[in-house]
Design a protein around this motif. Structure first.
Motif, PDB file in Angstrom:
ATOM      1  N   PHE A  45      -7.182 -73.835  45.422  1.00 46.12           N
ATOM      2  CA  PHE A  45      -7.026 -74.452  46.736  1.00 46.12           C
ATOM      3  C   PHE A  45      -8.085 -73.929  47.700  1.00 46.12           C
ATOM      4  O   PHE A  45      -8.524 -72.784  47.603  1.00 46.12           O
ATOM      5  N   CYS A  46      -8.475 -74.780  48.630  1.00 42.86           N
ATOM      6  CA  CYS A  46      -9.295 -74.313  49.744  1.00 42.86           C
ATOM      7  C   CYS A  46      -8.837 -75.093  50.968  1.00 42.86           C
ATOM      8  O   CYS A  46      -8.716 -76.324  50.904  1.00 42.86           O
ATOM      9  N   ASP A  47      -8.523 -74.412  52.056  1.00 42.43           N
ATOM     10  CA  ASP A  47      -8.216 -75.133  53.288  1.00 42.43           C
ATOM     11  C   ASP A  47      -9.523 -75.677  53.861  1.00 42.43           C
ATOM     12  O   ASP A  47     -10.595 -75.086  53.702  1.00 42.43           O
ATOM     13  N   ALA A  48      -9.424 -76.802  54.550  1.00 43.61           N
ATOM     14  CA  ALA A  48     -10.618 -77.540  54.971  1.00 43.61           C
ATOM     15  C   ALA A  48     -11.474 -76.779  55.979  1.00 43.61           C
ATOM     16  O   ALA A  48     -12.649 -77.104  56.165  1.00 43.61           O
ATOM     17  N   ASP A  49     -10.915 -75.769  56.642  1.00 48.62           N
ATOM     18  CA  ASP A  49     -11.692 -75.002  57.613  1.00 48.62           C
ATOM     19  C   ASP A  49     -12.088 -73.617  57.082  1.00 48.62           C
ATOM     20  O   ASP A  49     -12.578 -72.775  57.831  1.00 48.62           O
ATOM     21  N   ASP A  50     -11.885 -73.389  55.785  1.00 44.11           N
ATOM     22  CA  ASP A  50     -12.207 -72.090  55.181  1.00 44.11           C
ATOM     23  C   ASP A  50     -13.379 -72.223  54.203  1.00 44.11           C
ATOM     24  O   ASP A  50     -13.900 -73.306  53.971  1.00 44.11           O
ATOM     25  N   ILE A  51     -13.766 -71.092  53.605  1.00 50.09           N
ATOM     26  CA  ILE A  51     -14.948 -71.054  52.734  1.00 50.09           C
ATOM     27  C   ILE A  51     -14.675 -70.167  51.529  1.00 50.09           C
ATOM     28  O   ILE A  51     -14.023 -69.123  51.651  1.00 50.09           O
ATOM     29  N   TRP A  52     -15.198 -70.577  50.373  1.00 45.75           N
ATOM     30  CA  TRP A  52     -15.137 -69.748  49.163  1.00 45.75           C
ATOM     31  C   TRP A  52     -16.408 -68.911  49.024  1.00 45.75           C
ATOM     32  O   TRP A  52     -17.500 -69.373  49.353  1.00 45.75           O
ATOM     33  N   HIS A  53     -16.258 -67.699  48.475  1.00 48.82           N
ATOM     34  CA  HIS A  53     -17.422 -66.946  48.009  1.00 48.82           C
ATOM     35  C   HIS A  53     -17.932 -67.591  46.717  1.00 48.82           C
ATOM     36  O   HIS A  53     -17.136 -68.095  45.916  1.00 48.82           O
ATOM     37  N   PRO A  54     -19.245 -67.541  46.441  1.00 50.93           N
ATOM     38  CA  PRO A  54     -19.795 -68.226  45.263  1.00 50.93           C
ATOM     39  C   PRO A  54     -19.276 -67.708  43.926  1.00 50.93           C
ATOM     40  O   PRO A  54     -19.303 -68.426  42.929  1.00 50.93           O
ATOM     41  N   ASN A  55     -18.792 -66.466  43.898  1.00 54.90           N
ATOM     42  CA  ASN A  55     -18.337 -65.901  42.617  1.00 54.90           C
ATOM     43  C   ASN A  55     -16.816 -65.899  42.477  1.00 54.90           C
ATOM     44  O   ASN A  55     -16.261 -65.212  41.616  1.00 54.90           O
ATOM     45  N   LYS A  56     -16.136 -66.669  43.309  1.00 51.95           N
ATOM     46  CA  LYS A  56     -14.666 -66.655  43.303  1.00 51.95           C
ATOM     47  C   LYS A  56     -14.083 -66.928  41.911  1.00 51.95           C
ATOM     48  O   LYS A  56     -13.243 -66.187  41.409  1.00 51.95           O
ATOM     49  N   LEU A  57     -14.524 -68.004  41.285  1.00 49.95           N
ATOM     50  CA  LEU A  57     -13.917 -68.387  40.003  1.00 49.95           C
ATOM     51  C   LEU A  57     -14.314 -67.444  38.871  1.00 49.95           C
ATOM     52  O   LEU A  57     -13.490 -67.155  37.987  1.00 49.95           O
ATOM     53  N   THR A  58     -15.556 -66.947  38.889  1.00 56.39           N
ATOM     54  CA  THR A  58     -15.945 -66.022  37.810  1.00 56.39           C
ATOM     55  C   THR A  58     -15.202 -64.699  37.931  1.00 56.39           C
ATOM     56  O   THR A  58     -15.002 -64.007  36.935  1.00 56.39           O
ATOM     57  N   ILE A  59     -14.761 -64.353  39.139  1.00 60.10           N
ATOM     58  CA  ILE A  59     -13.941 -63.142  39.317  1.00 60.10           C
ATOM     59  C   ILE A  59     -12.498 -63.384  38.871  1.00 60.10           C
ATOM     60  O   ILE A  59     -11.906 -62.566  38.168  1.00 60.10           O
ATOM     61  N   GLN A  60     -11.927 -64.530  39.257  1.00 57.12           N
ATOM     62  CA  GLN A  60     -10.489 -64.719  39.074  1.00 57.12           C
ATOM     63  C   GLN A  60     -10.090 -65.300  37.714  1.00 57.12           C
ATOM     64  O   GLN A  60      -9.058 -64.931  37.154  1.00 57.12           O
ATOM     65  N   LEU A  61     -10.883 -66.227  37.187  1.00 60.81           N
ATOM     66  CA  LEU A  61     -10.482 -66.909  35.949  1.00 60.81           C
ATOM     67  C   LEU A  61     -10.299 -65.973  34.755  1.00 60.81           C
ATOM     68  O   LEU A  61      -9.389 -66.190  33.936  1.00 60.81           O
ATOM     69  N   PRO A  62     -11.129 -64.919  34.572  1.00 59.65           N
ATOM     70  CA  PRO A  62     -10.932 -64.045  33.410  1.00 59.65           C
ATOM     71  C   PRO A  62      -9.555 -63.381  33.352  1.00 59.65           C
ATOM     72  O   PRO A  62      -9.105 -62.986  32.279  1.00 59.65           O
TER      73      PRO A  62
END
Length: 300
Positions: free
Chosen positions: A94-111
């Motif tokens: 999920f991402c709220d429309a007024d927020d931002i993801w860090h570029p490595n979010k998924l590579t950190i969390q998915l493992p």
């Protein structure tokens, strides 16, 4: 049920429900598309926006990773559920429309999903203001991993936008409750916590924007909903929580509401009644005694 081999990069569906957030939405979408994780799709549900959202989304028309749906205004739970139903991925974020993801979010969390019993992986947050300037904000809650129901029943310590979930959670434990106007994430996490482990990743992977146009600071409405959610969970899962945890949850709920009202409205009688109800629920709950002392000494 199997763990996940992360070298294969399973598809992640990212749901963004938006209402009149045209000024920030493209930045949110771009932050997801900018992941160093290639196999993803972004599902934007425009919940009847009256601003320039549609024209701002036009820049993504040629990106087949972005799917944009316009609906009538039906409220946040329905918009998010529409996004979940459109999602094709084995994992959903999920991402709220007024927020931002860090570029490595998924590579950190998915493992963390290599453990097949983990249903939700969440992370830490940082904060910015409406101009994108960093805001220092203390983190009020302890984070927990594993079987978290006993902790979650006391406080919703999961920053919503940081969560990545396994599709199997939806299939087994359901979608957002569309009858709840607020607190829908706490309700969802409580249900998921019955059957799944949660995993905390301490890295900051999500940037939360604090600004004046956010959902109302309606603390009374928030607590009305929280009481509903707590009641609903205890009714639906009577065997999950030990009696002492149920007592503690009610104690914390009354005390938290009482102190929120005391702090916002500078009143005494109603907060005192709440704090005493909290002590009635659990006389050994020391934050209730501390709150009572603060009230009596006028130090709220």
């Amino acid at each position: 049920m199997h763990g996940v081999a992360m070298d294969s990069q399973p598809l992640v569906s990212v749901v963004i429900a938006t209402y009149n957030m045209g000024q920030y939405l493209p930045e949110a979408v771009n932050s997801v598309l900018g992941q160093n994780w290639d196999n993803l799709e972004v599902i934007v549900i425009d919940d009847g926006s009256k601003d320039d959202t549609q024209s701002r989304m036009a820049v993504f028309n040629r990106d087949n990773r972005v799917r944009y749906f316009q609906t009538e205004n039906q409220g946040q739970p329905r918009a998010k559920n529409r996004g979940l139903k459109e999602a094709r991925g084995d994992f959903i974020a999920f991402c709220d429309a007024d927020d931002i993801w860090h570029p490595n979010k998924l590579t950190i969390q998915l493992p963390h999903f290599t453990d097949s019993t983990v249903g939700v992986v969440y992370s830490e947050v940082s904060y910015i203001d409406e101009h994108g300037e960093t805001v220092d904000k203390p983190q009020p809650y302890d984070r927990h991993s594993g079987k978290v129901t006993n902790h979650l029943i006391i406080k919703n310590f999961i920053p919503f936008g940081t969560a990545v979930i396994r599709r199997a959670c939806l299939e087994k434990n359901g979608y957002f409750d569309e009858n709840l106007p607020m607190g829908i994430d706490w309700d969802l996490w409580l249900r998921y916590s019955v059957d799944w482990k949660f995993q905390y990743a301490p890295e900051k992977t999500y940037i939360y924007r604090i600004w004046s146009g956010q959902m109302s600071k309606n603390y009374r409405g928030r607590y009305d909903n929280a009481f509903l959610i707590l009641n609903k969970f205890i009714d639906c899962y009577p065997e999950v929580l030990p009696k002492r945890m149920v007592a503690r949850a009610w104690a914390d709920m009354y005390v938290s509401r009482g102190m929120a009202i005391a702090s916002a409205e500078r009143t005494f009688k109603e907060p005192l009644r709440d704090v005493l109800n909290g002590l009635k629920a659990d006389s050994l709950y020391w934050p209730a005694w501390r709150s009572l002392a603060k009230l009596m000494l006028g130090r709220v």
